[in-house]
Design a protein around this motif. Structure first.
Motif, PDB file in Angstrom:
ATOM      1  N   GLY A  98       1.273  -0.887   0.298  1.00  0.00           N
ATOM      2  CA  GLY A  98      -0.311   0.009  -0.038  1.00  0.00           C
ATOM      3  C   GLY A  98       0.663   1.693  -0.004  1.00  0.00           C
ATOM      4  N   PHE A  99       0.495   2.473  -0.107  1.00  0.00           N
ATOM      5  CA  PHE A  99       0.382   3.863  -0.662  1.00  0.00           C
ATOM      6  C   PHE A  99      -0.379   4.731   0.073  1.00  0.00           C
ATOM      7  CE2 PHE A  99       1.402   7.987  -2.272  1.00  0.00           C
ATOM      8  CZ  PHE A  99       3.089   8.160  -1.973  1.00  0.00           C
ATOM      9  N   SER A 100      -0.439   5.725   0.950  1.00  0.00           N
ATOM     10  CA  SER A 100      -0.895   6.583   0.820  1.00  0.00           C
ATOM     11  C   SER A 100      -0.023   7.538   1.362  1.00  0.00           C
ATOM     12  CB  SER A 100      -1.942   6.601   2.529  1.00  0.00           C
ATOM     13  OG  SER A 100      -0.640   6.109   3.879  1.00  0.00           O
ATOM     14  N   ALA A 101      -0.832   9.261   1.358  1.00  0.00           N
ATOM     15  CA  ALA A 101       0.230  10.018   1.295  1.00  0.00           C
ATOM     16  C   ALA A 101      -1.437  11.311   1.247  1.00  0.00           C
ATOM     17  CB  ALA A 101       0.487  10.177  -0.163  1.00  0.00           C
ATOM     18  N   PRO A 102      -0.972  12.463   2.378  1.00  0.00           N
ATOM     19  CA  PRO A 102      -1.734  13.442   2.514  1.00  0.00           C
ATOM     20  C   PRO A 102      -2.913  13.837   0.988  1.00  0.00           C
ATOM     21  CG  PRO A 102      -0.003  13.577   3.921  1.00  0.00           C
ATOM     22  CD  PRO A 102       0.283  12.325   2.969  1.00  0.00           C
ATOM     23  N   SER A 103      -4.131  13.868   1.065  1.00  0.00           N
ATOM     24  CA  SER A 103      -4.377  14.995   0.699  1.00  0.00           C
ATOM     25  C   SER A 103      -4.439  16.524   0.109  1.00  0.00           C
ATOM     26  CB  SER A 103      -6.067  14.441  -0.059  1.00  0.00           C
ATOM     27  OG  SER A 103      -6.999  14.471   0.892  1.00  0.00           O
ATOM     28  N   ASP A 104      -4.291  16.567   1.429  1.00  0.00           N
ATOM     29  CA  ASP A 104      -4.409  18.053   1.089  1.00  0.00           C
ATOM     30  C   ASP A 104      -3.205  18.924   1.857  1.00  0.00           C
ATOM     31  OD1 ASP A 104      -5.301  20.639   0.683  1.00  0.00           O
ATOM     32  OD2 ASP A 104      -7.531  20.278   1.934  1.00  0.00           O
ATOM     33  N   ASN A 105      -2.988  20.409   2.169  1.00  0.00           N
ATOM     34  CA  ASN A 105      -2.276  20.630   2.810  1.00  0.00           C
ATOM     35  C   ASN A 105      -2.955  21.253   4.901  1.00  0.00           C
ATOM     36  OD1 ASN A 105       0.922  21.460   4.040  1.00  0.00           O
ATOM     37  ND2 ASN A 105       0.454  23.418   3.441  1.00  0.00           N
ATOM     38  N   TYR A 106      -2.928  19.392   5.304  1.00  0.00           N
ATOM     39  CA  TYR A 106      -3.894  20.757   6.271  1.00  0.00           C
ATOM     40  C   TYR A 106      -2.577  20.544   7.546  1.00  0.00           C
ATOM     41  CZ  TYR A 106      -3.018  15.095   6.818  1.00  0.00           C
ATOM     42  OH  TYR A 106      -1.994  14.112   6.948  1.00  0.00           O
ATOM     43  N   ASN A 107      -2.787  21.429   8.599  1.00  0.00           N
ATOM     44  CA  ASN A 107      -2.386  21.155   9.653  1.00  0.00           C
ATOM     45  C   ASN A 107      -1.719  20.166  10.432  1.00  0.00           C
ATOM     46  OD1 ASN A 107      -0.568  22.472  11.633  1.00  0.00           O
ATOM     47  ND2 ASN A 107      -2.202  24.036  11.857  1.00  0.00           N
ATOM     48  N   ILE A 108      -0.008  20.030  10.777  1.00  0.00           N
ATOM     49  CA  ILE A 108       0.291  18.560  11.590  1.00  0.00           C
ATOM     50  C   ILE A 108       0.360  19.166  12.831  1.00  0.00           C
ATOM     51  CG2 ILE A 108       0.942  17.157   9.887  1.00  0.00           C
ATOM     52  CD1 ILE A 108       3.443  17.507   9.541  1.00  0.00           C
ATOM     53  N   ASP A 109       1.142  20.575  12.804  1.00  0.00           N
ATOM     54  CA  ASP A 109       1.555  20.723  14.341  1.00  0.00           C
ATOM     55  C   ASP A 109       0.821  20.659  14.842  1.00  0.00           C
ATOM     56  OD1 ASP A 109       4.093  21.082  15.949  1.00  0.00           O
ATOM     57  OD2 ASP A 109       4.517  23.327  14.778  1.00  0.00           O
ATOM     58  N   PHE A 110      -0.071  20.526  15.311  1.00  0.00           N
ATOM     59  CA  PHE A 110      -1.413  20.959  16.296  1.00  0.00           C
ATOM     60  C   PHE A 110      -2.309  20.301  17.052  1.00  0.00           C
ATOM     61  CE2 PHE A 110      -5.649  22.847  16.617  1.00  0.00           C
ATOM     62  CZ  PHE A 110      -5.375  24.499  17.682  1.00  0.00           C
ATOM     63  N   MET A 111      -1.679  18.925  17.201  1.00  0.00           N
ATOM     64  CA  MET A 111      -2.154  17.906  18.297  1.00  0.00           C
ATOM     65  C   MET A 111      -2.387  17.818  19.441  1.00  0.00           C
ATOM     66  SD  MET A 111      -1.227  15.850  16.137  1.00  0.00           S
ATOM     67  CE  MET A 111      -1.125  14.023  16.589  1.00  0.00           C
ATOM     68  N   PRO A 112      -3.200  18.070  19.720  1.00  0.00           N
ATOM     69  CA  PRO A 112      -4.202  16.769  19.500  1.00  0.00           C
ATOM     70  C   PRO A 112      -5.690  16.911  18.567  1.00  0.00           C
ATOM     71  CG  PRO A 112      -5.540  16.585  22.119  1.00  0.00           C
ATOM     72  CD  PRO A 112      -3.940  18.275  21.133  1.00  0.00           C
ATOM     73  N   MET A 113      -5.322  17.963  18.120  1.00  0.00           N
ATOM     74  CA  MET A 113      -6.459  18.843  16.887  1.00  0.00           C
ATOM     75  C   MET A 113      -6.660  18.371  15.750  1.00  0.00           C
ATOM     76  SD  MET A 113      -8.227  19.116  19.431  1.00  0.00           S
ATOM     77  CE  MET A 113      -9.636  19.979  18.922  1.00  0.00           C
ATOM     78  N   SER A 114      -5.171  17.890  15.297  1.00  0.00           N
ATOM     79  CA  SER A 114      -4.790  17.696  13.926  1.00  0.00           C
ATOM     80  C   SER A 114      -5.739  16.315  13.155  1.00  0.00           C
ATOM     81  CB  SER A 114      -3.055  17.746  13.724  1.00  0.00           C
ATOM     82  OG  SER A 114      -2.418  19.243  14.496  1.00  0.00           O
TER      83      SER A 114
END
Length: 311
Positions: A138-154
Protein backbone atom coordinates in the motif's frame (compact mmCIF):
# COMPACT_ATOMS: atom_id res chain seq x y z
CA UNK A 1 -35.64 -4.57 -15.60
CA UNK A 2 -33.00 -6.02 -13.27
CA UNK A 3 -30.27 -3.77 -14.71
CA UNK A 4 -32.58 -0.73 -14.44
CA UNK A 5 -33.26 -1.55 -10.78
CA UNK A 6 -29.53 -1.93 -10.13
CA UNK A 7 -28.73 1.42 -11.76
CA UNK A 8 -31.48 3.11 -9.69
CA UNK A 9 -30.05 1.71 -6.45
CA UNK A 10 -26.56 2.84 -7.47
CA UNK A 11 -27.77 6.40 -8.17
CA UNK A 12 -29.51 6.47 -4.79
CA UNK A 13 -26.33 5.37 -2.97
CA UNK A 14 -24.20 7.92 -4.83
CA UNK A 15 -26.72 10.60 -3.83
CA UNK A 16 -26.40 9.54 -0.19
CA UNK A 17 -22.59 9.70 -0.50
CA UNK A 18 -22.83 13.27 -1.78
CA UNK A 19 -25.06 14.56 1.02
CA UNK A 20 -23.74 13.01 4.26
CA UNK A 21 -20.27 11.93 5.45
CA UNK A 22 -20.06 8.16 4.92
CA UNK A 23 -17.35 5.59 5.43
CA UNK A 24 -17.35 1.81 4.90
CA UNK A 25 -15.54 -1.31 5.98
CA UNK A 26 -15.97 -3.52 2.94
CA UNK A 27 -13.00 -5.59 1.86
CA UNK A 28 -10.04 -3.78 3.42
CA UNK A 29 -6.27 -4.20 3.34
CA UNK A 30 -6.34 -5.85 6.79
CA UNK A 31 -8.94 -8.61 6.38
CA UNK A 32 -9.01 -11.94 4.51
CA UNK A 33 -11.91 -11.07 2.20
CA UNK A 34 -11.60 -10.78 -1.58
CA UNK A 35 -13.82 -9.21 -4.20
CA UNK A 36 -14.64 -11.65 -7.03
CA UNK A 37 -13.11 -10.98 -10.42
CA UNK A 38 -14.57 -7.92 -12.22
CA UNK A 39 -16.71 -6.95 -9.23
CA UNK A 40 -16.58 -3.39 -7.85
CA UNK A 41 -17.60 -2.61 -4.26
CA UNK A 42 -18.47 1.01 -3.49
CA UNK A 43 -18.53 1.43 0.24
CA UNK A 44 -19.13 4.13 2.80
CA UNK A 45 -19.38 4.52 6.60
CA UNK A 46 -19.99 7.33 9.07
CA UNK A 47 -17.88 7.01 12.20
CA UNK A 48 -17.23 8.65 15.57
CA UNK A 49 -14.73 8.22 18.40
CA UNK A 50 -13.87 10.21 21.52
CA UNK A 51 -11.77 10.24 24.68
CA UNK A 52 -11.29 12.18 27.90
CA UNK A 53 -8.37 10.21 29.39
CA UNK A 54 -5.04 9.72 27.65
CA UNK A 55 -1.58 8.35 28.27
CA UNK A 56 1.25 10.86 28.72
CA UNK A 57 4.01 8.37 28.08
CA UNK A 58 2.98 5.47 30.32
CA UNK A 59 1.15 7.74 32.78
CA UNK A 60 -2.63 7.80 32.35
CA UNK A 61 -4.25 11.15 33.03
CA UNK A 62 -7.12 13.48 32.12
CA UNK A 63 -6.72 16.81 30.33
CA UNK A 64 -9.40 19.18 31.65
CA UNK A 65 -8.21 21.93 29.28
CA UNK A 66 -9.83 20.18 26.31
CA UNK A 67 -12.51 18.11 28.04
CA UNK A 68 -13.73 15.41 25.64
CA UNK A 69 -11.93 15.26 22.31
CA UNK A 70 -14.13 13.81 19.57
CA UNK A 71 -13.38 12.84 15.98
CA UNK A 72 -16.03 12.43 13.30
CA UNK A 73 -15.00 10.88 10.04
CA UNK A 74 -16.32 9.69 6.73
CA UNK A 75 -14.64 7.63 4.05
CA UNK A 76 -15.43 6.51 0.53
CA UNK A 77 -13.79 3.19 -0.39
CA UNK A 78 -13.54 1.33 -3.68
CA UNK A 79 -12.49 -2.30 -4.02
CA UNK A 80 -12.19 -3.99 -7.42
CA UNK A 81 -11.50 -7.62 -8.30
CA UNK A 82 -8.82 -7.33 -10.98
CA UNK A 83 -8.47 -11.12 -10.96
CA UNK A 84 -9.90 -13.82 -8.71
CA UNK A 85 -6.82 -13.55 -6.47
CA UNK A 86 -5.90 -9.87 -6.95
CA UNK A 87 -7.83 -6.87 -5.61
CA UNK A 88 -7.06 -3.17 -5.93
CA UNK A 89 -8.44 -0.75 -3.34
CA UNK A 90 -8.64 3.01 -2.86
CA UNK A 91 -9.91 5.14 0.01
CA UNK A 92 -10.24 8.81 0.91
CA UNK A 93 -11.46 10.01 4.34
CA UNK A 94 -12.91 13.27 5.59
CA UNK A 95 -12.12 14.02 9.25
CA UNK A 96 -13.19 16.67 11.76
CA UNK A 97 -12.11 17.16 15.38
CA UNK A 98 -13.69 19.03 18.30
CA UNK A 99 -12.96 19.67 21.99
CA UNK A 100 -15.71 20.36 24.52
CA UNK A 101 -13.64 22.72 26.70
CA UNK A 102 -10.83 25.24 26.38
CA UNK A 103 -9.82 27.53 23.54
CA UNK A 104 -8.44 25.04 20.99
CA UNK A 105 -10.50 25.03 17.80
CA UNK A 106 -11.21 21.81 15.96
CA UNK A 107 -9.92 21.15 12.44
CA UNK A 108 -11.53 19.44 9.47
CA UNK A 109 -10.72 18.36 5.93
CA UNK A 110 -9.81 15.45 3.71
CA UNK A 111 -7.01 13.39 5.20
CA UNK A 112 -4.82 10.79 3.40
CA UNK A 113 -5.63 9.04 0.12
CA UNK A 114 -4.78 5.33 0.28
CA UNK A 115 -4.07 2.87 -2.56
CA UNK A 116 -3.62 -0.87 -1.92
CA UNK A 117 -3.08 -4.11 -3.84
CA UNK A 118 -4.12 -7.38 -2.18
CA UNK A 119 -2.78 -10.67 -3.59
CA UNK A 120 -3.77 -14.19 -2.55
CA UNK A 121 -0.98 -16.50 -3.78
CA UNK A 122 -2.06 -19.53 -1.71
CA UNK A 123 -5.53 -21.00 -1.18
CA UNK A 124 -5.58 -24.66 -0.16
CA UNK A 125 -7.96 -27.10 1.50
CA UNK A 126 -6.42 -29.34 4.16
CA UNK A 127 -9.04 -31.71 5.52
CA UNK A 128 -11.94 -29.58 6.77
CA UNK A 129 -9.85 -26.41 6.81
CA UNK A 130 -9.43 -23.76 4.12
CA UNK A 131 -6.06 -22.03 4.41
CA UNK A 132 -5.26 -18.80 2.57
CA UNK A 133 -2.18 -16.57 2.54
CA UNK A 134 -2.34 -12.93 1.42
CA UNK A 135 0.20 -10.25 0.68
CA UNK A 136 -0.79 -6.56 0.69
CA UNK A 137 1.17 -3.57 -0.53
CA UNK A 138 0.00 0.00 0.00
CA UNK A 139 0.78 3.68 -0.34
CA UNK A 140 -0.92 6.66 1.31
CA UNK A 141 -0.25 10.37 1.14
CA UNK A 142 -1.95 13.56 2.37
CA UNK A 143 -4.70 14.74 0.04
CA UNK A 144 -4.44 18.29 1.36
CA UNK A 145 -1.95 20.54 3.14
CA UNK A 146 -3.61 20.20 6.54
CA UNK A 147 -2.00 21.42 9.78
CA UNK A 148 -0.01 18.63 11.46
CA UNK A 149 1.57 20.79 14.19
CA UNK A 150 -1.58 21.24 16.25
CA UNK A 151 -1.90 17.94 18.12
CA UNK A 152 -4.26 16.57 19.35
CA UNK A 153 -6.62 18.61 17.15
CA UNK A 154 -4.80 17.72 13.91
CA UNK A 155 -6.69 15.43 11.54
CA UNK A 156 -3.60 13.39 10.60
CA UNK A 157 0.19 13.03 10.75
CA UNK A 158 0.80 14.33 7.20
CA UNK A 159 3.31 11.63 6.32
CA UNK A 160 3.54 9.63 3.09
CA UNK A 161 3.51 5.93 4.00
CA UNK A 162 4.62 2.77 2.24
CA UNK A 163 3.16 -0.36 3.83
CA UNK A 164 3.44 -4.13 3.51
CA UNK A 165 1.30 -6.77 5.20
CA UNK A 166 1.08 -10.57 5.44
CA UNK A 167 -2.26 -12.22 6.29
CA UNK A 168 -2.88 -15.85 7.24
CA UNK A 169 -6.51 -17.01 7.27
CA UNK A 170 -7.80 -20.40 8.47
CA UNK A 171 -11.47 -21.28 8.07
CA UNK A 172 -13.24 -24.45 9.26
CA UNK A 173 -16.84 -24.65 8.08
CA UNK A 174 -18.12 -21.11 8.83
CA UNK A 175 -15.68 -20.30 11.64
CA UNK A 176 -12.39 -18.56 10.96
CA UNK A 177 -9.28 -17.02 12.49
CA UNK A 178 -7.13 -14.42 10.74
CA UNK A 179 -3.66 -13.33 11.84
CA UNK A 180 -1.87 -10.45 10.15
CA UNK A 181 1.26 -8.35 10.59
CA UNK A 182 2.10 -5.11 8.78
CA UNK A 183 5.00 -2.66 8.58
CA UNK A 184 4.65 1.04 7.76
CA UNK A 185 7.57 3.07 6.42
CA UNK A 186 6.83 6.74 7.06
CA UNK A 187 8.31 9.64 5.15
CA UNK A 188 9.53 12.73 7.00
CA UNK A 189 7.27 15.79 7.33
CA UNK A 190 7.75 19.55 7.57
CA UNK A 191 6.24 21.96 10.08
CA UNK A 192 5.77 25.76 9.87
CA UNK A 193 8.53 26.72 12.30
CA UNK A 194 12.33 26.59 12.02
CA UNK A 195 12.99 24.69 15.27
CA UNK A 196 11.32 22.30 17.71
CA UNK A 197 12.15 20.27 20.82
CA UNK A 198 11.83 16.50 21.26
CA UNK A 199 14.37 15.21 23.77
CA UNK A 200 16.73 17.91 22.47
CA UNK A 201 16.62 21.12 20.45
CA UNK A 202 16.37 20.50 16.68
CA UNK A 203 16.92 23.47 14.37
CA UNK A 204 15.11 22.52 11.18
CA UNK A 205 11.65 22.50 9.60
CA UNK A 206 11.91 18.76 8.87
CA UNK A 207 10.67 16.20 11.37
CA UNK A 208 11.94 12.64 11.19
CA UNK A 209 8.96 10.28 11.51
CA UNK A 210 9.25 6.90 13.25
CA UNK A 211 8.13 3.81 11.37
CA UNK A 212 5.44 1.56 12.84
CA UNK A 213 4.14 -2.00 12.94
CA UNK A 214 0.59 -3.31 13.20
CA UNK A 215 -0.44 -6.76 14.43
CA UNK A 216 -4.00 -8.04 14.34
CA UNK A 217 -6.04 -11.13 15.26
CA UNK A 218 -9.59 -11.62 13.99
CA UNK A 219 -11.89 -14.53 14.75
CA UNK A 220 -15.56 -15.20 14.17
CA UNK A 221 -18.23 -16.48 11.80
CA UNK A 222 -18.22 -16.06 8.01
CA UNK A 223 -20.90 -16.97 5.44
CA UNK A 224 -22.21 -15.45 2.21
CA UNK A 225 -24.76 -13.32 4.07
CA UNK A 226 -23.02 -12.61 7.36
CA UNK A 227 -19.53 -11.91 8.65
CA UNK A 228 -19.37 -11.41 12.44
CA UNK A 229 -16.02 -11.12 14.17
CA UNK A 230 -14.08 -10.00 17.21
CA UNK A 231 -10.67 -8.42 16.78
CA UNK A 232 -7.61 -7.52 18.81
CA UNK A 233 -5.07 -5.18 17.23
CA UNK A 234 -1.84 -3.55 18.30
CA UNK A 235 -0.02 -0.55 16.83
CA UNK A 236 3.63 -0.13 17.85
CA UNK A 237 5.81 2.83 16.89
CA UNK A 238 9.48 1.97 16.32
CA UNK A 239 11.06 5.11 17.73
CA UNK A 240 9.69 8.49 18.68
CA UNK A 241 9.53 9.97 22.18
CA UNK A 242 7.03 10.47 25.00
CA UNK A 243 4.90 13.57 25.54
CA UNK A 244 6.66 15.81 28.04
CA UNK A 245 4.89 16.55 31.31
CA UNK A 246 1.95 18.95 30.76
CA UNK A 247 3.01 19.53 27.13
CA UNK A 248 1.06 19.12 23.89
CA UNK A 249 1.56 15.98 21.79
CA UNK A 250 3.91 16.19 18.81
CA UNK A 251 3.66 14.58 15.38
CA UNK A 252 6.69 12.30 15.91
CA UNK A 253 5.71 11.02 19.37
CA UNK A 254 5.82 7.33 20.11
CA UNK A 255 2.18 6.31 19.66
CA UNK A 256 1.34 2.77 20.78
CA UNK A 257 -2.13 1.33 21.28
CA UNK A 258 -3.97 -1.96 21.78
CA UNK A 259 -7.61 -2.03 20.65
CA UNK A 260 -10.42 -4.60 20.92
CA UNK A 261 -13.45 -4.50 18.67
CA UNK A 262 -16.57 -6.19 17.30
CA UNK A 263 -17.67 -5.94 13.66
CA UNK A 264 -20.44 -7.32 11.46
CA UNK A 265 -21.26 -7.21 7.75
CA UNK A 266 -24.70 -8.37 6.65
CA UNK A 267 -26.22 -8.83 3.19
CA UNK A 268 -29.99 -9.12 3.82
CA UNK A 269 -31.15 -9.86 0.26
CA UNK A 270 -28.16 -10.62 -1.97
CA UNK A 271 -24.45 -9.92 -2.34
CA UNK A 272 -25.33 -6.63 -4.08
CA UNK A 273 -26.34 -4.47 -1.12
CA UNK A 274 -25.00 -4.86 2.41
CA UNK A 275 -24.68 -3.05 5.72
CA UNK A 276 -21.77 -2.80 8.12
CA UNK A 277 -21.28 -1.83 11.77
CA UNK A 278 -18.46 -1.96 14.30
CA UNK A 279 -17.52 -0.80 17.78
CA UNK A 280 -14.07 -0.68 19.39
CA UNK A 281 -12.18 0.55 22.44
CA UNK A 282 -8.56 1.31 23.28
CA UNK A 283 -7.47 -1.03 26.09
CA UNK A 284 -3.92 0.17 26.54
CA UNK A 285 -1.76 2.91 25.05
CA UNK A 286 1.19 5.23 25.13
CA UNK A 287 0.87 8.88 24.09
CA UNK A 288 -2.65 8.26 22.74
CA UNK A 289 -6.18 8.80 24.00
CA UNK A 290 -8.22 6.02 25.59
CA UNK A 291 -10.82 6.17 22.85
CA UNK A 292 -14.12 4.44 22.22
CA UNK A 293 -15.47 4.45 18.68
CA UNK A 294 -18.22 3.13 16.47
CA UNK A 295 -19.28 3.28 12.83
CA UNK A 296 -22.01 2.14 10.45
CA UNK A 297 -22.23 2.07 6.69
CA UNK A 298 -23.46 0.75 3.36
CA UNK A 299 -21.81 -1.56 0.80
CA UNK A 300 -22.89 -1.77 -2.83
CA UNK A 301 -21.39 -4.23 -5.34
CA UNK A 302 -21.56 -4.01 -9.14
CA UNK A 303 -20.87 -7.22 -11.08
CA UNK A 304 -19.39 -6.18 -14.44
CA UNK A 305 -18.70 -9.80 -15.36
CA UNK A 306 -22.41 -10.77 -15.38
CA UNK A 307 -23.29 -7.71 -17.49
CA UNK A 308 -20.71 -8.69 -20.10
CA UNK A 309 -21.97 -12.28 -20.20
CA UNK A 310 -25.51 -11.12 -21.04
CA UNK A 311 -24.40 -9.41 -24.25
Amino acid sequence: MKNLYRRSILRMILLIFSTIPLISNAQTEQDALMMPERNLCVAGIAGYNSWTNYWEGKFKRVNENIGRLSTRYGMLMLSYGLKKNINVMASVPYVSTKATQGTLSGLNGTQDIGLFIKWRPIQKKLGNQDISLFGVGGFSAPSDNYNIDFMPMSIGLGSSVLSARLILDIQRNHFFSTLSAGYMYRGNVEIDRPAYYTTRQINTYEVEMPNAGNFQLRTGYRSKKLVAEASLSNMTTFGGFDIRKNDMPFVSNKMNSTNAGLEAKYYPFSQTLGINANVWQTLKGRNVGQATGYSAGILYTVNFKSKTSLK
